[in-house]
Design a protein around this motif. Sequence first.
Motif, PDB file in Angstrom:
ATOM      1  N   GLY A  90      29.267   7.426  36.853  1.00  0.00           N
ATOM      2  CA  GLY A  90      29.797   8.804  36.309  1.00  0.00           C
ATOM      3  C   GLY A  90      30.439   9.688  37.117  1.00  0.00           C
ATOM      4  O   GLY A  90      30.913  10.630  36.728  1.00  0.00           O
ATOM      5  N   GLN A  91      30.416   9.195  38.399  1.00  0.00           N
ATOM      6  CA  GLN A  91      31.293  10.212  39.366  1.00  0.00           C
ATOM      7  C   GLN A  91      31.823   9.413  40.703  1.00  0.00           C
ATOM      8  O   GLN A  91      31.409   8.191  40.973  1.00  0.00           O
ATOM      9  CB  GLN A  91      30.168  11.329  39.903  1.00  0.00           C
ATOM     10  N   VAL A  92      33.010   9.915  41.178  1.00  0.00           N
ATOM     11  CA  VAL A  92      33.691   9.458  42.208  1.00  0.00           C
ATOM     12  C   VAL A  92      32.896   9.530  43.586  1.00  0.00           C
ATOM     13  O   VAL A  92      32.603  10.696  43.763  1.00  0.00           O
ATOM     14  CB  VAL A  92      35.193   9.810  42.480  1.00  0.00           C
ATOM     15  N   THR A  93      32.463   8.653  44.282  1.00  0.00           N
ATOM     16  CA  THR A  93      31.710   8.640  45.416  1.00  0.00           C
ATOM     17  C   THR A  93      32.495   8.265  46.634  1.00  0.00           C
ATOM     18  O   THR A  93      33.108   7.121  46.671  1.00  0.00           O
ATOM     19  CB  THR A  93      30.220   8.134  45.247  1.00  0.00           C
ATOM     20  N   VAL A  94      32.461   8.869  47.660  1.00  0.00           N
ATOM     21  CA  VAL A  94      33.046   8.422  48.815  1.00  0.00           C
ATOM     22  C   VAL A  94      31.720   8.175  49.774  1.00  0.00           C
ATOM     23  O   VAL A  94      30.803   9.053  50.082  1.00  0.00           O
ATOM     24  CB  VAL A  94      33.634   9.239  49.619  1.00  0.00           C
ATOM     25  N   PHE A 170      33.982   3.875  51.855  1.00  0.00           N
ATOM     26  CA  PHE A 170      34.120   3.138  50.580  1.00  0.00           C
ATOM     27  C   PHE A 170      34.200   4.088  49.520  1.00  0.00           C
ATOM     28  O   PHE A 170      33.846   5.317  49.567  1.00  0.00           O
ATOM     29  CB  PHE A 170      32.858   2.145  50.214  1.00  0.00           C
ATOM     30  N   VAL A 171      35.342   3.827  48.707  1.00  0.00           N
ATOM     31  CA  VAL A 171      35.514   4.592  47.436  1.00  0.00           C
ATOM     32  C   VAL A 171      34.726   4.121  46.244  1.00  0.00           C
ATOM     33  O   VAL A 171      35.283   2.720  45.973  1.00  0.00           O
ATOM     34  CB  VAL A 171      37.018   4.827  47.077  1.00  0.00           C
ATOM     35  N   VAL A 172      33.806   4.881  45.561  1.00  0.00           N
ATOM     36  CA  VAL A 172      33.288   4.010  44.371  1.00  0.00           C
ATOM     37  C   VAL A 172      33.630   4.786  43.393  1.00  0.00           C
ATOM     38  O   VAL A 172      33.675   6.062  43.362  1.00  0.00           O
ATOM     39  CB  VAL A 172      31.674   4.193  44.442  1.00  0.00           C
ATOM     40  N   GLY A 173      34.040   4.090  42.305  1.00  0.00           N
ATOM     41  CA  GLY A 173      34.885   4.773  41.071  1.00  0.00           C
ATOM     42  C   GLY A 173      33.585   5.136  40.272  1.00  0.00           C
ATOM     43  O   GLY A 173      32.277   4.875  40.138  1.00  0.00           O
ATOM     44  N   LEU A 203      39.739   9.161  40.749  1.00  0.00           N
ATOM     45  CA  LEU A 203      39.653  10.044  40.040  1.00  0.00           C
ATOM     46  C   LEU A 203      40.279  10.179  38.538  1.00  0.00           C
ATOM     47  O   LEU A 203      39.852  10.771  37.759  1.00  0.00           O
ATOM     48  CB  LEU A 203      39.795  11.364  40.904  1.00  0.00           C
ATOM     49  N   ALA A 204      41.415   9.656  38.593  1.00  0.00           N
ATOM     50  CA  ALA A 204      42.315   9.484  37.481  1.00  0.00           C
ATOM     51  C   ALA A 204      41.772   8.459  36.489  1.00  0.00           C
ATOM     52  O   ALA A 204      42.231   8.313  35.398  1.00  0.00           O
ATOM     53  CB  ALA A 204      43.680   9.166  37.852  1.00  0.00           C
ATOM     54  N   THR A 205      40.964   7.596  36.742  1.00  0.00           N
ATOM     55  CA  THR A 205      40.446   6.371  36.003  1.00  0.00           C
ATOM     56  C   THR A 205      39.329   6.943  35.498  1.00  0.00           C
ATOM     57  O   THR A 205      38.322   7.492  36.230  1.00  0.00           O
ATOM     58  CB  THR A 205      40.105   5.144  36.837  1.00  0.00           C
ATOM     59  N   ARG A 206      39.234   6.795  34.082  1.00  0.00           N
ATOM     60  CA  ARG A 206      38.213   7.134  33.280  1.00  0.00           C
ATOM     61  C   ARG A 206      37.190   5.882  32.803  1.00  0.00           C
ATOM     62  O   ARG A 206      37.656   4.982  32.765  1.00  0.00           O
ATOM     63  CB  ARG A 206      38.605   8.049  32.041  1.00  0.00           C
TER      64      ARG A 206
END
Length: 206
Positions: A90-94, A170-173, A203-206
Amino acid sequence: MSLIETKLAEKNVVDKDAGVRRRRMIVFIPLVAFLALAALFVLRLGAGDPSRIPSALIGHPAPRTDLPPLAGLERDGKGVPGLDSADFNGQVTVLNVWASWCVPCREEAALLMTLAADPRLRVVGINYKDQPDNARRFLGRYGNPFAANGTDSNGRAAIEWGVYGVPETFVVGRDSRIAYKLIGPITPNNLDAALKPAIEQALATR
């Protein structure tokens, strides 16, 4: 000297020369093999750029990673929790894999603090094979960007994430899938050219 003796002597010389050549070839074979492997390794690295090594985990769910917190670590007067896989959803995580003994980790620390100031995302850490006292001192000196930080004392979690070495980011969607992987330290160049675009896309991907 008879003709036979002459022929035998010539044969011995030829055999001796052939033996010398064979021994030289045996010496050079490992060197040639090493150079070939080295060339292949450089090509696989993308002309020497380690950040371009592809990750088999891109697009796949983030590994289940439940790690205990770094004891005694606080942020804004509150204890920093460990890593919980459920929090990716539910959130973008670095996610940054780091250690106090990692020199490049010091160089990227200020840039991680910049990312942590963005309210649209969550920055978390995996403290890799570190001593708790050293890790706390590191964050006390360079700043603590982590909303959560898990301690990976035996390196098992890093293996599951496919980590080559610290630091890695890492970027986790929002869907808990790995969207991007950066090998090596965050720098001003790759922050603007690669990491931020990957974050914006997530962030732009829902």
